[in-house]
Design a protein around this motif. Structure first.
Motif, short mmCIF file in Angstrom:
data_model
loop_
_atom_site.label_atom_id
_atom_site.label_comp_id
_atom_site.label_asym_id
_atom_site.label_seq_id
_atom_site.Cartn_x
_atom_site.Cartn_y
_atom_site.Cartn_z
N ARG A 177 34.07 42.61 53.85
CA ARG A 177 32.90 43.02 52.72
C ARG A 177 33.23 42.57 51.63
NH1 ARG A 177 34.70 45.31 57.55
NH2 ARG A 177 33.19 46.36 58.06
N PHE A 178 31.71 42.06 51.34
CA PHE A 178 31.82 42.36 49.42
C PHE A 178 31.81 43.08 48.50
CE2 PHE A 178 31.78 38.30 51.92
CZ PHE A 178 32.96 37.73 51.10
N THR A 179 32.37 43.59 47.30
CA THR A 179 31.81 44.32 45.91
C THR A 179 31.82 43.70 44.71
OG1 THR A 179 34.23 45.19 46.01
CG2 THR A 179 32.26 46.46 48.03
N ASP A 180 31.82 43.76 44.18
CA ASP A 180 31.29 43.44 42.38
C ASP A 180 32.17 45.20 41.81
OD1 ASP A 180 29.17 42.48 42.35
OD2 ASP A 180 27.45 44.06 42.49
N GLY A 181 33.49 45.35 42.45
CA GLY A 181 34.27 46.51 41.56
C GLY A 181 35.50 46.62 42.55
N ASP A 182 36.01 47.58 42.28
CA ASP A 182 37.28 48.06 43.31
C ASP A 182 37.15 49.73 43.28
OD1 ASP A 182 38.22 49.23 41.01
OD2 ASP A 182 40.09 49.12 40.83
N GLY A 183 35.96 50.46 43.32
CA GLY A 183 35.30 51.56 43.35
C GLY A 183 36.43 52.57 42.30
N SER A 184 37.30 52.47 41.03
CA SER A 184 37.83 53.61 41.01
C SER A 184 37.47 54.69 39.57
CB SER A 184 39.26 52.43 40.40
OG SER A 184 38.51 51.69 39.55
N LEU A 185 36.53 53.64 38.36
CA LEU A 185 35.53 54.03 37.77
C LEU A 185 34.57 54.03 38.05
CD1 LEU A 185 37.84 52.04 35.14
CD2 LEU A 185 38.13 54.34 36.05
N THR A 199 25.59 53.01 38.16
CA THR A 199 26.10 52.10 39.38
C THR A 199 27.33 52.65 40.04
OG1 THR A 199 24.80 50.11 38.18
CG2 THR A 199 25.24 49.89 40.22
N ALA A 200 27.24 52.56 41.44
CA ALA A 200 27.88 52.99 42.28
C ALA A 200 28.60 51.63 43.11
CB ALA A 200 27.98 54.13 43.92
N ASN A 201 29.68 51.52 43.43
CA ASN A 201 30.31 50.47 43.67
C ASN A 201 30.00 51.01 45.91
OD1 ASN A 201 31.77 48.47 43.36
ND2 ASN A 201 33.77 48.99 45.02
N GLY A 202 29.32 49.34 46.48
CA GLY A 202 28.94 49.80 47.27
C GLY A 202 28.97 48.13 47.44
N ILE A 203 28.37 47.81 48.48
CA ILE A 203 28.38 46.41 49.16
C ILE A 203 27.50 45.53 48.79
CG2 ILE A 203 28.67 44.95 51.94
CD1 ILE A 203 29.89 47.85 52.54
N ILE A 321 42.44 45.16 49.92
CA ILE A 321 42.33 45.63 50.96
C ILE A 321 40.93 46.61 50.98
CG2 ILE A 321 43.40 47.38 52.28
CD1 ILE A 321 45.01 43.99 52.47
N PHE A 322 40.11 46.25 51.93
CA PHE A 322 39.05 47.43 52.38
C PHE A 322 39.73 49.09 52.18
CE2 PHE A 322 36.01 49.50 54.48
CZ PHE A 322 34.94 49.81 53.91
N ASN A 323 39.24 49.83 51.24
CA ASN A 323 39.98 51.28 52.07
C ASN A 323 38.60 52.31 51.94
OD1 ASN A 323 42.53 53.16 51.54
ND2 ASN A 323 41.77 53.47 49.65
N GLY A 324 38.07 52.02 52.55
CA GLY A 324 36.50 52.70 53.35
C GLY A 324 36.20 53.25 51.84
N SER A 325 35.23 54.74 52.21
CA SER A 325 34.66 55.32 51.56
C SER A 325 35.53 56.73 50.85
CB SER A 325 33.34 55.93 51.77
OG SER A 325 33.64 56.61 52.93
N ASP A 326 34.47 57.23 49.68
CA ASP A 326 35.45 58.14 49.25
C ASP A 326 35.12 59.81 50.20
OD1 ASP A 326 35.66 57.06 46.60
OD2 ASP A 326 33.88 57.82 45.95
N THR A 341 28.16 60.05 43.41
CA THR A 341 28.08 59.85 45.07
C THR A 341 29.10 59.16 45.78
OG1 THR A 341 27.25 57.80 44.48
CG2 THR A 341 25.30 59.64 45.00
N ALA A 342 29.22 58.94 46.72
CA ALA A 342 30.49 58.03 48.15
C ALA A 342 30.42 56.59 47.06
CB ALA A 342 30.63 58.61 49.17
N ASP A 343 31.20 56.32 46.75
CA ASP A 343 31.81 54.34 46.57
C ASP A 343 32.53 54.26 47.63
OD1 ASP A 343 30.19 54.94 43.94
OD2 ASP A 343 32.10 53.87 42.69
N ILE A 344 32.16 52.61 47.84
CA ILE A 344 33.60 51.58 48.59
C ILE A 344 34.33 51.27 48.10
CG2 ILE A 344 33.88 49.91 49.31
CD1 ILE A 344 31.74 51.11 51.39
N ASN A 345 35.69 51.80 48.38
CA ASN A 345 36.78 51.34 47.23
C ASN A 345 38.08 49.49 48.03
OD1 ASN A 345 36.42 54.19 45.75
ND2 ASN A 345 36.83 54.78 47.98
N ILE A 346 38.83 49.98 47.31
CA ILE A 346 39.03 48.31 47.28
C ILE A 346 40.84 48.60 46.44
CG2 ILE A 346 39.27 45.93 46.78
CD1 ILE A 346 36.75 46.30 48.75
N LEU A 347 41.42 48.25 47.84
CA LEU A 347 43.54 48.70 46.77
C LEU A 347 43.05 47.26 46.37
CD1 LEU A 347 44.93 50.58 49.52
CD2 LEU A 347 43.32 51.06 47.76
N THR A 348 43.15 47.06 45.57
CA THR A 348 43.33 45.10 44.69
C THR A 348 44.35 44.50 45.17
OG1 THR A 348 43.59 45.84 42.86
CG2 THR A 348 40.99 45.13 43.31
#
Length: 445
Positions: A177-185, A199-203, A321-326, A341-348
């Motif tokens: 899955r491709f995202t613009d960010g890692d979901g941390s901020l 903007t939330a971090n989504g696919i 590493i894809f790390n699911g949602s909040d 809202t729940a974001d998508i998270n990436i462990l870079t």
């Protein structure tokens, strides 16, 4: 690109290339030299039904009482029990051009409702469009958009896949899955601070579908009863139907050796051993902006003879590493306070590893019983981040004929945070994971 590895593979390509049955590389990338039509229309349809118990997130979390994300049925994330057209693909392939009989092509489009079309925001999406040049002895050249050489679940033709859903390690670590960010901020502040807009971090588009755009050199050759295959690919590393977003390219290396017992095509009998590597860079532009290495490696074995079928594969993942949602919430869902809202998270810069073992037995000529066990250890570099997923899938396939079948699966799913106390919210959330039941019909035309 690793010049030494490529040089070795290129040297191997100069060996004998005669072959007496198709494998995944040749099945998808070549056409029979003497009998291929100019254009052959083909495809398949796969309606499905999937259901869970709709388990909800526990008290003490911001999304308490909401359905846990893995308990909702993809790709719409709106129901825990639904019918869907999982896949509906139609394509054209062929060769035998009047001026050059050493060129073949492969074209395929997706009309179903899945991570390709739904997340891509379109009802129809191009999955494959490639041309193969067969002019150089020992080195076929394929150019365009097509499946990358890699893990068996990704490389194998989906219309002969023995289950309805992928294993955890394939689904989370390889089906990118491709995202613009890692979901941390969000707006420069930590997620969960409350009261944030932005903007939330989504696919941000289609899943990779185990495909890329690029160029591949590959071939297959026979030594006695063994069939050896290699592939070297150089691609964008940005999935399908999108422009590349950085100057870094992806490299793919693949090798397989198969002792062929007999038959031909996708279900021929044999013992195959294989290894592969994928390596590249991903660029994030919002939270966690920067360039990050992404590497995936695997090795495995498949076996098919008479009524028996078996497979096993071990896969490692390093970076992105894809790390699911909040907190296990449905991506994009508002928390109960209405301020986040729940974001998508990436462990870079984390790691993961996993494996599966799979066994099938035809108790009747038209009825196969299947069992698969798979494990994913995700986020293994930091003890508090680690999550373990293990699933036992019980399955049955009934073949009405060679091209039409029904597949029933029941997935017994477990999740845990192995380094945290059982009373920790991470394990309370993990306990909300439901089993999953699915039935699909598939017809090839």
């Amino acid at each position: 690109m690793n010049i030494i590895k490529i040089s070795v593979l290129a040297g191997i390509s100069l060996l004998s290339t005669s072959s007496y049955a198709a494998n995944w590389l040749s099945l998808q990338g070549t056409e029979p030299a003497s009998s291929a039509p100019r254009a052959k229309v083909w495809g398949f349809i796969q309606p499905e039904y999937q259901s869970t118990d709709g388990g909800t997130l526990p008290a003490g979390t911001p999304f308490a009482g909401q359905i846990m994300s893995p308990n909702i049925i993809r790709p719409d994330n709106k129901s825990t029990e639904t019918f869907n057209i999982r896949r509906a693909r139609i394509g054209v392939r062929g060769a035998g051009f009047p001026l050059d009989d050493k060129v073949n092509y492969f074209f395929l489009a997706e009309f179903g409702r899945n991570g390709i079309t739904k997340l891509g925001g379109t009802g129809v999406a191009l999955t494959d469009a490639s041309i193969t040049l067969n002019h150089i002895p020992g080195a076929r050249i394929r150019v365009g958009q097509f499946k990358t050489p890699g893990a068996e679940e990704g490389l194998a033709a989906i219309h002969v896949f023995n289950y309805n859903n992928f294993t955890n390690v394939t689904n989370q670590m390889l089906l990118e899955r491709f995202t613009d960010g890692d979901g941390s901020l969000r707006d420069g502040k930590p997620i969960g601070a409350g009261g944030l807009t932005g903007t939330a971090n989504g696919i941000n588009g289609s899943v990779s579908a185990f495909r890329d755009q690029g160029i591949q050199v590959f071939n297959t050759f026979k030594v006695n009863n063994w069939e050896h295959s290699y592939a070297v690919m150089y691609g964008n590393g940005n999935g399908i139907n999108r422009a590349d977003n950085n100057d870094d390219k992806e490299t793919y290396l693949y090798w397989s050796s198969e002792l062929v017992y007999g038959g031909k095509g996708a279900r021929r009998e044999g013992l195959k051993m294989f290894a592969w590597n994928q390596s590249g860079t991903r660029t994030l532009t919002t939270s966690g902006a920067g360039d990050y290495d992404r590497d995936r490696t695997g090795l495995g074995v498949t076996f098919q003879k008479d009524r028996y079928r078996a497979a096993a594969e071990y896969i490692t993942a390093d970076g992105m590493i894809f790390n699911g949602s909040d907190l296990g919430a449905i991506p994009g869902a508002s928390n109960n306070a209405g301020d986040n809202t729940a974001d998508i998270n990436i462990l870079t810069e984390d790691k993961a590893d996993g494996y599966y073992v799979d066994f099938g037995y035809k108790v009747l000529p038209k009825l196969e019983l299947d069992i698969r066990y798979d494990v994913l250890n995700r986020g293994t570099e930091v003890a508090a981040n680690e999550r373990k997923f293990d699933t036992v899938t019980l399955g049955a396939q009934y073949f009405f004929n060679k091209k039409t079948r029904v597949t029933f699966n029941y997935e017994i799913r477990n999740q845990e945070a192995p380094n945290l106390a059982s009373t920790h919210n991470a394990n309370k959330i993990a306990n909300s994971l439901d089993d999953l039941m699915s039935v699909s019909f598939l017809a090839i035309f």
